[in-house]
Each structure stands twice: as structure tokens, then as C-alpha cells.
Write a protein that holds these residues in place. Structure first.
Motif, mmCIF file in Angstrom:
data_model
loop_
_atom_site.group_PDB
_atom_site.id
_atom_site.type_symbol
_atom_site.label_atom_id
_atom_site.label_comp_id
_atom_site.label_asym_id
_atom_site.label_seq_id
_atom_site.Cartn_x
_atom_site.Cartn_y
_atom_site.Cartn_z
ATOM 1 N N TYR A 1 -20.470 14.509 8.414
ATOM 2 C CA TYR A 1 -21.154 13.218 8.451
ATOM 3 C C TYR A 1 -22.657 13.377 8.249
ATOM 4 O O TYR A 1 -23.285 12.627 7.512
ATOM 5 C CB TYR A 1 -20.883 12.489 9.762
ATOM 6 C CG TYR A 1 -21.349 11.063 9.664
ATOM 7 C CD1 TYR A 1 -20.490 10.074 9.208
ATOM 8 C CD2 TYR A 1 -22.660 10.728 9.945
ATOM 9 C CE1 TYR A 1 -20.930 8.777 9.031
ATOM 10 C CE2 TYR A 1 -23.114 9.431 9.771
ATOM 11 C CZ TYR A 1 -22.246 8.465 9.319
ATOM 12 O OH TYR A 1 -22.703 7.191 9.134
ATOM 13 N N GLY B 1 -16.146 16.957 11.617
ATOM 14 C CA GLY B 1 -16.530 15.576 11.377
ATOM 15 C C GLY B 1 -18.025 15.371 11.541
ATOM 16 O O GLY B 1 -18.673 14.716 10.718
ATOM 17 N N LYS C 1 -18.743 11.462 4.081
ATOM 18 C CA LYS C 1 -18.415 10.588 5.195
ATOM 19 C C LYS C 1 -16.920 10.301 5.287
ATOM 20 O O LYS C 1 -16.378 10.175 6.389
ATOM 21 C CB LYS C 1 -19.204 9.279 5.080
ATOM 22 C CG LYS C 1 -20.697 9.449 5.315
ATOM 23 C CD LYS C 1 -21.414 8.113 5.262
ATOM 24 C CE LYS C 1 -22.903 8.290 5.547
ATOM 25 N NZ LYS C 1 -23.624 6.997 5.503
ATOM 26 N N ALA D 1 -15.362 13.184 6.867
ATOM 27 C CA ALA D 1 -15.799 13.201 8.263
ATOM 28 C C ALA D 1 -14.952 12.261 9.101
ATOM 29 O O ALA D 1 -14.519 12.614 10.211
ATOM 30 C CB ALA D 1 -17.268 12.812 8.358
#
Length: 279
Positions: free
Chosen positions: A175, A171, A184, A187
Motif C-alpha cells: 500500500y 499489505g 493498492k 495490498a
């Protein structure tokens, strides 16, 4: 303007709310609840109990939140707290115990080739933590060539096998885009699985993301869950939320008590000594 998120009790409600709304603004807008699935239903449930060290039987944090570290042993596939590892190393140096793994009694002295063979054997057994730990070693260049792409490959496999720590690392990379891909939405899915599994820092990130989206009530729920698991950064955000009138006095008091209980359960003299040695 209030100069502290937590300690300045002269900060009024409006200024506290202004401050808390600024938390996480660098994250941008992300809809973290747009998927209609069971994960969203589980997101605000209490996390499962923390895993215990197999030697001292004390709970261990998933994230590096300053209470204790953990070390994976590829000989037996066990995760041991740094307090117990440090105590064992001390006794080995003093000659009171043999240089063996405290659990499986395999000699700890080995060549890099032997160490890699142990990882390979554990990975054949679909040991998620073996994949995750080896990924960490490639990330850090720990006795191996530093290779973030290799680390990401291993973390992906670890996540497929259920490692919540791997979900958190993926994640974070997805990100920020470190390692190449930046996504994103992916993520957030990794953060979500890590938070549901009990990862304290992933839960804190959810609170920060929700705050940046203006979902303050959801943010406070995430911060309270993370704080109750021992995450000090989230506890400070809960303090700001209380001063801003976002949570009740009872909720704040309960969070403080639960935080202290969680921290006390993870503390020991050996772990405190290990923190000093590893500092």
C-alpha cells in the motif's frame, strides 16, 4: 468542532459524522469489493478463535495492540507470549531452571550460525511462521544485515504458506510502496486475507478504507469486528459511530462488552510485568 473522537459527549451527531467521514482520507479511493470470490463472502464473518500460548494457554493477539507480545522459537516452531518468555528468563537468571526452551528443552544459548540452522530446518518443514519471523529479523536488522527486500521475499513465502501476519505486512508494504512495489489492489487482497484470519489491525484498516470510500455502514461493521477482538482504536471509532447514529445502542453495548471480554482473556500478571520490562 469536537476535540475528541470518543470522550467528548457534547459532540453532536452532525459534527461526529463529519469527523468520522474524515477518517482515512489519506488512503484515497479503493474498491475493496470488486472481486467476485469467496473471500468477500467471508469478510464479515466472525474471525476464528485466537491462537493460545502453549504455556499459559491464554489467547494471543495477532497484531501489536498493546496487550502482549509474542516470540517465535525456531528450535520447536512454537510461538510463546512475552509474559511466559519473560517469566522463564527471570527464573533462568535466578538459577531455578536451566537455560533451555520451556517447550522442547533445547539450550537457548546458541551462536548466530546455530540459530540460522534452526530456521532453515523449520523452513524445510514449510513452517510459515519461521519464514515470517526470519523476515522480521531482516527487516529490523536483528543480528542480521538489515534487508527489506529479503524480508519481503520471506514474507511472500510465509503468506503462501498461510501466515496471516505475513499477509498484513505485505499489505502494508504494497500500500505504501515501502520496499519498491506499490500496488493498492494487491495490498487490499493481503489485508482481506489477514482480516478474515483474525488479524485485528488488518480489520481496523478495512474499516478505515471503507470510511474513506464513503461506505460507512461497512466501515462500522469492520470496526465492530476489530473492537470485539480487542482493538482499542476500532473501539474508539465505534464510539464515534454510535454518537453519530450509525450503529444502535445495543450494537454499541455488545461491542463494548465483547471488547472487554477479549482484553480480559488476554491479560495476565506475567504479561503485565513483561510490558513494563519491555517498555
Amino acid at each position: 468542532m469536537c476535540t475528541s473522537y470518543y470522550n467528548n459527549m457534547n459532540c453532536n451527531k452532525d459534527s461526529a459524522l463529519d469527523l468520522i467521514r474524515k477518517v482515512g482520507v489519506i488512503l484515497g479511493d479503493i474498491d475493496i469489493s470488486d472481486d467476485d470470490d469467496d473471500d468477500n463472502d467471508k469478510l464479515f464473518e466472525d474471525p476464528p478463535p485466537k491462537e493460545e500460548c502453549p504455556i499459559c494457554f491464554l489467547p494471543m493477539p495477532y497484531a501489536n495492540i498493546g496487550i502482549c507480545g509474542v516470540i517465535y522459537h525456531p528450535c520447536c516452531g512454537k510461538i510463546i507470549c512475552t509474559g511466559c518468555v519473560s517469566a522463564s528468563v527471570k527464573e533462568m537468571r535466578e538459577g531455578t531452571i536451566k537455560p533451555w526452551c520451556a517447550l522442547c528443552r533445547v539450550p537457548v544459548k546458541r551462536t548466530q550460525k546455530e540459530q540460522m540452522k534452526r530456521y532453515e530446518e523449520r523452513m524445510k518443514l514449510m513452517d510459515a511462521e519461521a519464514y515470517f519471523d526470519l523476515g522480521n529479523r531482516y527487516k529490523a536488522g536483528d543480528s542480521l544485515p538489515q534487508d527489506l527486500n529479503k524480508a519481503l521475499e520471506l514474507w511472500n513465502r510465509a503468506a503462501e504458506l498461510g501466515s496471516i501476519k505475513a499477509h498484513y505486512e505485505l499489505g502494508l508494504r504494497l500500500y505504501t510502496g515501502v520496499g519498491g512495489e506499490k500496488d493498492k489492489k494487491k495490498a487490499i487482497q493481503h489485508y482481506k486475507l489477514a482480516a478474515i484470519g483474525g488479524h485485528e489491525r488488518a480489520r481496523h484498516w478495512f474499516g478505515t478504507i471503507e470510511m474513506s470510500n464513503g461506505n460507512i455502514n461497512h466501515a462500522m461493521k469492520h470496526f465492530m469486528i476489530a473492537a470485539k477482538s480487542g482493538e482499542e482504536k476500532s473501539l474508539k471509532k465505534v464510539g464515534v459511530g454510535y454518537k453519530a447514529g450509525l450503529i444502535t445502542k445495543d450494537e454499541y453495548a455488545n461491542t463494548l462488552r465483547s471488547y472487554q471480554v477479549s482484553v480480559d482473556e488476554m491479560k495476565s500478571k506475567q504479561r503485565e510485568e513483561a510490558k513494563v520490562l519491555l517498555a
